[in-house]
Motif scaffolding. Structure first.
Motif, PDB file in Angstrom:
ATOM      1  N   ALA A 127       0.835  -1.209   0.000  1.00 20.93           N
ATOM      2  CA  ALA A 127       0.000   0.000   0.000  1.00 20.93           C
ATOM      3  C   ALA A 127       0.871   1.262   0.000  1.00 20.93           C
ATOM      4  CB  ALA A 127      -0.935  -0.005   1.208  1.00 20.93           C
ATOM      5  N   ARG A 128       1.905   1.260   0.820  1.00 25.71           N
ATOM      6  CA  ARG A 128       2.816   2.421   0.860  1.00 25.71           C
ATOM      7  C   ARG A 128       3.531   2.599  -0.470  1.00 25.71           C
ATOM      8  NH1 ARG A 128       6.211   2.554   6.475  1.00 25.71           N
ATOM      9  NH2 ARG A 128       7.330   4.229   5.399  1.00 25.71           N
ATOM     10  N   GLY A 129       3.970   1.496  -1.042  1.00 27.03           N
ATOM     11  CA  GLY A 129       4.662   1.563  -2.331  1.00 27.03           C
ATOM     12  C   GLY A 129       3.761   2.071  -3.446  1.00 27.03           C
ATOM     13  N   ARG A 130       2.505   1.633  -3.456  1.00 27.98           N
ATOM     14  CA  ARG A 130       1.554   2.088  -4.480  1.00 27.98           C
ATOM     15  C   ARG A 130       1.252   3.574  -4.328  1.00 27.98           C
ATOM     16  NH1 ARG A 130      -2.588  -3.082  -4.830  1.00 27.98           N
ATOM     17  NH2 ARG A 130      -1.240  -4.328  -6.182  1.00 27.98           N
ATOM     18  N   LEU A 131       1.042   4.011  -3.086  1.00 23.53           N
ATOM     19  CA  LEU A 131       0.802   5.435  -2.845  1.00 23.53           C
ATOM     20  C   LEU A 131       2.006   6.247  -3.293  1.00 23.53           C
ATOM     21  CD1 LEU A 131      -0.783   7.823  -1.679  1.00 23.53           C
ATOM     22  CD2 LEU A 131       0.270   7.297   0.559  1.00 23.53           C
ATOM     23  N   TRP A 132       3.189   5.799  -2.915  1.00 28.74           N
ATOM     24  CA  TRP A 132       4.417   6.498  -3.282  1.00 28.74           C
ATOM     25  C   TRP A 132       4.523   6.615  -4.805  1.00 28.74           C
ATOM     26  CZ3 TRP A 132       8.737   6.132  -6.171  1.00 28.74           C
ATOM     27  CH2 TRP A 132       9.797   6.963  -5.857  1.00 28.74           C
ATOM     28  N   GLN A 133       4.240   5.514  -5.510  1.00 29.54           N
ATOM     29  CA  GLN A 133       4.337   5.544  -6.972  1.00 29.54           C
ATOM     30  C   GLN A 133       3.321   6.507  -7.585  1.00 29.54           C
ATOM     31  OE1 GLN A 133       5.509   1.800  -9.192  1.00 29.54           O
ATOM     32  NE2 GLN A 133       4.834   0.919  -7.246  1.00 29.54           N
ATOM     33  N   ARG A 134       2.089   6.489  -7.100  1.00 28.70           N
ATOM     34  CA  ARG A 134       1.072   7.416  -7.637  1.00 28.70           C
ATOM     35  C   ARG A 134       1.510   8.867  -7.432  1.00 28.70           C
ATOM     36  NH1 ARG A 134      -2.466   3.771  -5.408  1.00 28.70           N
ATOM     37  NH2 ARG A 134      -2.921   5.087  -3.608  1.00 28.70           N
ATOM     38  N   LEU A 135       1.952   9.182  -6.229  1.00 24.99           N
ATOM     39  CA  LEU A 135       2.401  10.546  -5.943  1.00 24.99           C
ATOM     40  C   LEU A 135       3.650  10.892  -6.754  1.00 24.99           C
ATOM     41  CD1 LEU A 135       1.831  10.651  -2.081  1.00 24.99           C
ATOM     42  CD2 LEU A 135       0.422  11.719  -3.868  1.00 24.99           C
ATOM     43  N   SER A 136       4.514   9.925  -6.945  1.00 29.16           N
ATOM     44  CA  SER A 136       5.732  10.174  -7.702  1.00 29.16           C
ATOM     45  C   SER A 136       5.450  10.379  -9.186  1.00 29.16           C
ATOM     46  CB  SER A 136       6.734   9.034  -7.490  1.00 29.16           C
ATOM     47  OG  SER A 136       7.998   9.423  -7.985  1.00 29.16           O
ATOM     48  N   TRP A 137       4.419   9.718  -9.720  1.00 30.06           N
ATOM     49  CA  TRP A 137       4.011   9.983 -11.104  1.00 30.06           C
ATOM     50  C   TRP A 137       3.568  11.437 -11.244  1.00 30.06           C
ATOM     51  CZ3 TRP A 137       4.819   7.708 -15.581  1.00 30.06           C
ATOM     52  CH2 TRP A 137       5.121   6.343 -15.617  1.00 30.06           C
ATOM     53  N   THR A 138       2.873  11.942 -10.240  1.00 30.13           N
ATOM     54  CA  THR A 138       2.458  13.349 -10.258  1.00 30.13           C
ATOM     55  C   THR A 138       3.681  14.256 -10.201  1.00 30.13           C
ATOM     56  OG1 THR A 138       0.398  12.769  -9.151  1.00 30.13           O
ATOM     57  CG2 THR A 138       1.065  15.089  -9.059  1.00 30.13           C
ATOM     58  N   ARG A 139       4.607  13.921  -9.330  1.00 29.04           N
ATOM     59  CA  ARG A 139       5.864  14.681  -9.231  1.00 29.04           C
ATOM     60  C   ARG A 139       6.592  14.664 -10.563  1.00 29.04           C
ATOM     61  NH1 ARG A 139      11.017  12.529  -5.844  1.00 29.04           N
ATOM     62  NH2 ARG A 139      10.214  10.642  -6.795  1.00 29.04           N
ATOM     63  N   GLY A 140       6.636  13.511 -11.207  1.00 28.46           N
ATOM     64  CA  GLY A 140       7.285  13.403 -12.511  1.00 28.46           C
ATOM     65  C   GLY A 140       6.592  14.238 -13.573  1.00 28.46           C
ATOM     66  N   ALA A 141       5.272  14.255 -13.563  1.00 35.63           N
ATOM     67  CA  ALA A 141       4.520  15.062 -14.532  1.00 35.63           C
ATOM     68  C   ALA A 141       4.818  16.549 -14.331  1.00 35.63           C
ATOM     69  CB  ALA A 141       3.025  14.790 -14.392  1.00 35.63           C
ATOM     70  N   ILE A 142       4.941  16.959 -13.085  1.00 36.14           N
ATOM     71  CA  ILE A 142       5.284  18.355 -12.801  1.00 36.14           C
ATOM     72  C   ILE A 142       6.677  18.670 -13.347  1.00 36.14           C
ATOM     73  CG2 ILE A 142       5.816  19.974 -10.924  1.00 36.14           C
ATOM     74  CD1 ILE A 142       3.503  18.546  -9.365  1.00 36.14           C
ATOM     75  N   MET A 143       7.611  17.740 -13.190  1.00 34.47           N
ATOM     76  CA  MET A 143       8.953  17.958 -13.731  1.00 34.47           C
ATOM     77  C   MET A 143       8.941  18.011 -15.258  1.00 34.47           C
ATOM     78  SD  MET A 143      11.008  18.617 -11.359  1.00 34.47           S
ATOM     79  CE  MET A 143      12.587  18.457 -12.160  1.00 34.47           C
ATOM     80  N   TYR A 144       8.100  17.199 -15.880  1.00 30.63           N
ATOM     81  CA  TYR A 144       7.973  17.268 -17.339  1.00 30.63           C
ATOM     82  C   TYR A 144       7.422  18.630 -17.749  1.00 30.63           C
ATOM     83  CZ  TYR A 144       9.410  12.724 -19.054  1.00 30.63           C
ATOM     84  OH  TYR A 144      10.178  11.638 -19.426  1.00 30.63           O
ATOM     85  N   ALA A 145       6.432  19.124 -17.025  1.00 31.89           N
ATOM     86  CA  ALA A 145       5.870  20.447 -17.333  1.00 31.89           C
ATOM     87  C   ALA A 145       6.905  21.545 -17.109  1.00 31.89           C
ATOM     88  CB  ALA A 145       4.628  20.697 -16.478  1.00 31.89           C
ATOM     89  N   GLY A 146       7.811  21.320 -16.154  1.00 29.85           N
ATOM     90  CA  GLY A 146       8.806  22.324 -15.797  1.00 29.85           C
ATOM     91  C   GLY A 146       9.817  22.636 -16.882  1.00 29.85           C
ATOM     92  N   ILE A 147       9.979  21.753 -17.859  1.00 36.45           N
ATOM     93  CA  ILE A 147      10.939  22.024 -18.929  1.00 36.45           C
ATOM     94  C   ILE A 147      10.363  22.992 -19.968  1.00 36.45           C
ATOM     95  CG2 ILE A 147      10.360  20.112 -20.478  1.00 36.45           C
ATOM     96  CD1 ILE A 147      13.400  19.763 -20.964  1.00 36.45           C
ATOM     97  N   PHE A 148       9.042  23.078 -20.070  1.00 37.89           N
ATOM     98  CA  PHE A 148       8.429  23.896 -21.111  1.00 37.89           C
ATOM     99  C   PHE A 148       8.780  25.374 -21.024  1.00 37.89           C
ATOM    100  CE2 PHE A 148       5.971  20.030 -21.653  1.00 37.89           C
ATOM    101  CZ  PHE A 148       6.040  19.904 -23.038  1.00 37.89           C
ATOM    102  N   PRO A 149       8.812  25.998 -19.839  1.00 37.67           N
ATOM    103  CA  PRO A 149       9.252  27.394 -19.813  1.00 37.67           C
ATOM    104  C   PRO A 149      10.677  27.580 -20.354  1.00 37.67           C
ATOM    105  CG  PRO A 149       8.109  26.867 -17.784  1.00 37.67           C
ATOM    106  CD  PRO A 149       8.291  25.570 -18.538  1.00 37.67           C
ATOM    107  N   LEU A 150      11.559  26.612 -20.112  1.00 37.33           N
ATOM    108  CA  LEU A 150      12.918  26.708 -20.664  1.00 37.33           C
ATOM    109  C   LEU A 150      12.895  26.625 -22.187  1.00 37.33           C
ATOM    110  CD1 LEU A 150      14.966  24.422 -18.218  1.00 37.33           C
ATOM    111  CD2 LEU A 150      14.831  26.923 -18.235  1.00 37.33           C
ATOM    112  N   LEU A 151      12.073  25.732 -22.716  1.00 34.41           N
ATOM    113  CA  LEU A 151      11.965  25.602 -24.169  1.00 34.41           C
ATOM    114  C   LEU A 151      11.384  26.870 -24.788  1.00 34.41           C
ATOM    115  CD1 LEU A 151      10.676  21.930 -24.331  1.00 34.41           C
ATOM    116  CD2 LEU A 151      12.964  22.743 -24.980  1.00 34.41           C
ATOM    117  N   ILE A 152      10.405  27.453 -24.135  1.00 33.61           N
ATOM    118  CA  ILE A 152       9.822  28.704 -24.623  1.00 33.61           C
ATOM    119  C   ILE A 152      10.856  29.828 -24.546  1.00 33.61           C
ATOM    120  CG2 ILE A 152       8.035  30.456 -24.186  1.00 33.61           C
ATOM    121  CD1 ILE A 152       6.280  28.060 -23.148  1.00 33.61           C
TER     122      ILE A 152
END
Length: 170
Positions: A127-152
């Motif tokens: 359960a802890r591992g699944r929660l961690w992974q779900r939250l980490s996917w969100t963290r990863g998506a935020i990091m993916y979004a974070g590159i766009f201002p640099l590209l712009i």
């Protein structure tokens, strides 16, 4: 013919390093974490023992390099308000993710590594591992979004093209 200036080169380097970070995030979430967190405490063998994977080496190299490159890029582009704003947006996103990682994600990873020594049941670890992974996917998506201002920012001109000014004056 236009020549690249140091501020643009530093921005390109920051984008390459951010992309490298994103590659590590994608690999970790697609390959590494599903196996590692699938059956704790037994699956902790992935990181423990003489042949355990130690991905911390990658993160301890990429994070300081990216932070340094973002700081240099910010300094070199400071006089360009549009670029400065976009670089600052990426830098703030990155800083917030690093802080959140220090508070929650890294302590949980340490707990997962030490799970064979704990008294928690495999069901609780799952359960802890699944929660961690779900939250980490969100963290990863935020990091993916974070590159766009640099590209712009890279697409923003450093200054008005001299040729077009000269051509219209004639």
């Amino acid at each position: 013919m236009a020549t690249l200036k140091l501020n643009t080169i530093s921005l390109m380097l920051s984008i390459v390093l951010w992309g490298t970070l994103l590659g590590g995030i994608a690999y970790s979430h697609i390959v590494y974490f599903p196996a590692y967190l699938s059956a704790l405490p037994d699956s902790a063998v992935v990181v423990n023992g003489p042949y355990g994977l130690h991905e911390v080496t990658f993160w301890m190299i990429i994070h300081p390099l990216l932070i340094l490159s973002l700081l240099v890029t910010l300094v070199l582009n400071w006089r360009l308000p549009t670029r400065r704003k976009l670089i600052l947006i990426s830098f703030v996103v990155y800083a917030l993710v690093i802080i959140i990682s220090q508070v929650y994600f890294i302590p949980e990873l340490i707990a997962f590594e030490r799970s064979p020594e704990s008294s928690l049941s495999p069901t609780e670890w799952l359960a802890r591992g699944r929660l961690w992974q779900r939250l980490s996917w969100t963290r990863g998506a935020i990091m993916y979004a974070g590159i766009f201002p640099l590209l712009i920012a890279l697409a923003k001109p450093v200054s008005a093209p001299q040729e077009s000014v000269t051509a219209t004056a004639k």
